[in-house]
Design an enzyme around this catalytic site. Sequence first.
Site, short mmCIF file in Angstrom:
data_model
loop_
_atom_site.label_atom_id
_atom_site.label_comp_id
_atom_site.label_asym_id
_atom_site.label_seq_id
_atom_site.Cartn_x
_atom_site.Cartn_y
_atom_site.Cartn_z
CB SER A 230 -40.55 -42.25 36.27
OG SER A 230 -41.41 -43.10 35.70
CD GLU B 275 -3.28 -1.38 -0.15
OE1 GLU B 275 -3.32 0.02 -0.69
OE2 GLU B 275 -3.21 -2.00 -0.40
#
Length: 798
Positions: free
Chosen positions: A466, A86
Site C-alpha cells: 500500500s 630497538e
Amino acid sequence: MPWVKSLLVVLLALIATAFGVIATTAALAWQKLPELDQILDYQPKIPLRVYSAEGEPLAEFGEERRVVLNVHVVPEHLKLAILAAEDERFYEHPGVDVVGIARAALVNFVRGGRAQGASTITMQVARNFYLSREKTFNRKFYEILLAFKIERELTKDQILELYLNQIYLGQRAYGFAAAARTYFGKPVQELSLAEAALLAGLPKAPSLLNPLRNPEASKRRREYVLSRMLDAGFIDQAQYETARAEPIVLVQDRSRRDPAAINDNGTGQYVAEMARLFALERFGEAAYTAGIRIFTTIRIEDQRAAEAAVRHGLLAYDRRHGYRGPEGWIAPEAITEEDWDALDAQLSGFPDLPDALAAVVVEANERKLVVWRHGQTIEFTGKALDFVRSNIGTKIPEAKRLRPGAIVRIRALPEGRWELTQIPEAQAALISIDADTGAVRALVGGYDFSLTKFNHATQGQRQPGSSFKPFIYSAALEKGWGPGSWVEDEPISFSAEVTGSKDWEPKNYDNRYEGWMRLRDAVAKSKNVVAVRVLNDITTGYAQQWLTRFGLDPAKHPPYLAMALGSGSATPWEMARAYAVFANGGYLVEPYFIQEIRDAQGNLLLRVQPKVAARDAPRVLSERNAWLMDSLLRSVVERGTATAARKLKRSDLAGKTGTTNNQVDTWFAGYQPKIVAVSWLGFSQPRSLGRAETGGRAALPIWIEYMETALRGQPEVKRPMPEGISTVLLGDVPEYHYSEFPPPEPYPPMPEFPEFLYEHPAANDTSEDPLYDLIRQRRLPQPVEPRHAPILERPFLN
C-alpha cells in the site's frame, strides 16, 4: 723474541689483508647498492578510507592498515620507548652501532645463545625496504652497507619517520599510528606510557607478541621495554612503577567492560561497502593502496540513530514471535571445573553483535537463569525469564533446553539492567535522504553487516504494497479525482477478460467495508478496494506512465489492476527517491551518497554537484498536485494507519504504510518536507511475518525512532496553498479540489428507485423509510439534514 715479532708481522699482514678484502668487497658491493629513490620519494601503501560528511571515519580497505605520521607529531614517550626497545644510541651512531653490537655479543655469549640482536633502526629500515629477512652473512653485510648509505642521504628524524610508518606490528597494521588504532582504538597522541611501551615491543616478533593473541607475552615484552627505558634514564622510578601496574585494555576489552560500546560494530558499514565498490570500479586495485579518501553524505548522528532504530525494530518483532532456543553449545566441563580462561576462549567463537552479546548459561532452573560473559555473571529471575521460559525445564528436548553450556544472547538496558534476547531471523532496512538534494543522510541495509552483506536498502527488490498507492492517487488528481471525491468501499470483482489472467476479487486488509466514503478517508485508512476502483477509472496504462515522473521503472510495475496494491517491485532507495517528489513540492532529485573524493595529498578527484529542487532539478509534478498529495498523506498520520507517528508532535509529517499479501513485506514511506525516510521489514527469503504484522506495527516504529533524532532542531514547515486549487466546506471541514473541476458533492450518490414503486402510506415514518434502511444496510454517511424520498413499496407487499 724473534718468533714473536714474526707472529705479529704475520697477524698484522693477515689483518691488513682482511681489511683490504673487506674494503675491496665493500667498494664493489657499494656500486651494486640500490638507489634510495624508494625512501627518498616514500610512497607508502595507504588504504582506501571512507568518512562521514563530518569527517568521521567509517571504514578502511586494503591489505595494509596504515596511517602516515610526521615524526614531529609523535609523542616523546613513544619515541623514547622505541629507542629503548630497538636502538638506544640511534641519534649517536652512523647507522651501525658498534657499542650495541659488542654489548649484544657479550650478552649472547653469557647466555649461550642468540638472546639479543644488534640491528639499528637504520638497518631495519634498509631491510624493510630493500632486503629479505633471511639470516645470512651476505644479507647482513648488505644491510650494514645500506645503513651507511641511508645515513648519508637522510637525517635521523627522516629515518625515524620511515621506521614509524613502515614497520609491521601485527594485525595487518603497518606503522605505529595504525597499530595504536588497531589495538587501542585511539591516535598515537593519546597513548599512555604503558601502551606506548607495548607497541614499541612489537617489532621484535609481531605475531608472537600480538596482545590480541598472546596477552601474557606482550605484557612481558612491555615490562622489558619499560625496564630499558628506566635503565636509559628516559623515565624515572615512579613512572616505571605506574606504567608497569597499568592493566592492558585493548579495544575489545573496552567493549566487554562497557556493553554500550559493542553497539558500534563499525558505523555505516553498508555505505562504506558501497563506497568501496565505487572506488574499485573507478580506480581499480590501486584504490586499496593509493590513500584515496571518500567523503560520503552520511551524517554520523543520523546514521547511528538509523542503525539503532533498525536493530530495535527487528528485536521488537523477534520478541513478539518467541524464543527459538540456544544458539550453540560449549562443553560444560569448563563450567564445572571453573576453567574461566577456557570458557572465555570458547565463548569468543560466538562474535558479539550490537544489542546481542554472547553469553553462556552456567545455571538454569524454573526460578532463575545464570549466565557468564567474560568474567561477569548475570542472573535473570521473575519476569526477566518470560521470553525464554518455554525453553526451561527437564521436559524440554535437549536441543531446545537452556542448560549449562548453552549459548544465549543478552542485551544491555539502562541503569545496569540486562535482558535476554536472540539474533533476529528477519531483516530490515532504512534509507533517509535530503528531500531537496537527494543526499543520503543515513542508510542501513540490515541488522548488522557482519551477519549479511546483502544491502536490503539498495538491492532488495520487494513488493511495496500500500505504500505504492500514493502514485496512483497522484495520477488520479489529473483525471478529476480529489480528496473530497466520493468512492464506494464495497467488494468488487473483475472477470478474466478484464484482468487478462483470471477472475479477481480484491479485498481490504481487514475484510471490512464502509460503503461510500471520501477519498481522503480511504487513503488514511488504506482501503484496497478504493485504490483498485480509482485505478480502474483512470486506466492502468495511464497510471503506469505516470510512475516515470517519480523515477520508478514502469517495467517493474506491469499495467494490471493489482498495481494499485503495490504488486510490482521496488527498493527502499527507489521509494525514497519517489516520495521526495511529494516532500519537495514536485521535483525529482537523484539520491547520492558520495560527496567528494580526494587523494592521499588532499587533491580533489571528484565532487558531486547534485541537482537541487526548485533550482535545477526537473519538475515532474505540478505544485498543486504535490500539495494535494501532501495533504492526503498527512491525513494518514493525523487519523489513519500511521497515527503512531503523532508521538513526534509535529504537524508537518506525511507518509504511507504498506503491507503486502500474507504480510510478507512491511513498509513505511514518509517525510517531513526536508527529510524523506523509508523503512522496510521482512525476511531475506520472502515469507510471512505473521498475521498481525503490518507496516504500521513492524516498519513504522523504525521510522519514528529514527526521525526522533533526524528532526531534532528542524523547524516545522507550513506550505502555502498554490494557485489552481479551490476550497469547499463539507460541513465545517474545508476540502480542496482542482479549480477547473467541480467541487465534491455534499452527499454520496443515492440509489435510483424503480418507477413501478408507489408511495407508502406511512409517509412521515422515517424508521420505515427505505432510504434510511439503505443507509443502515450499506453504511452510507448520514445526511446533515433529514431527506425524505417518496416512501415506496412493492405492490405485492401490501
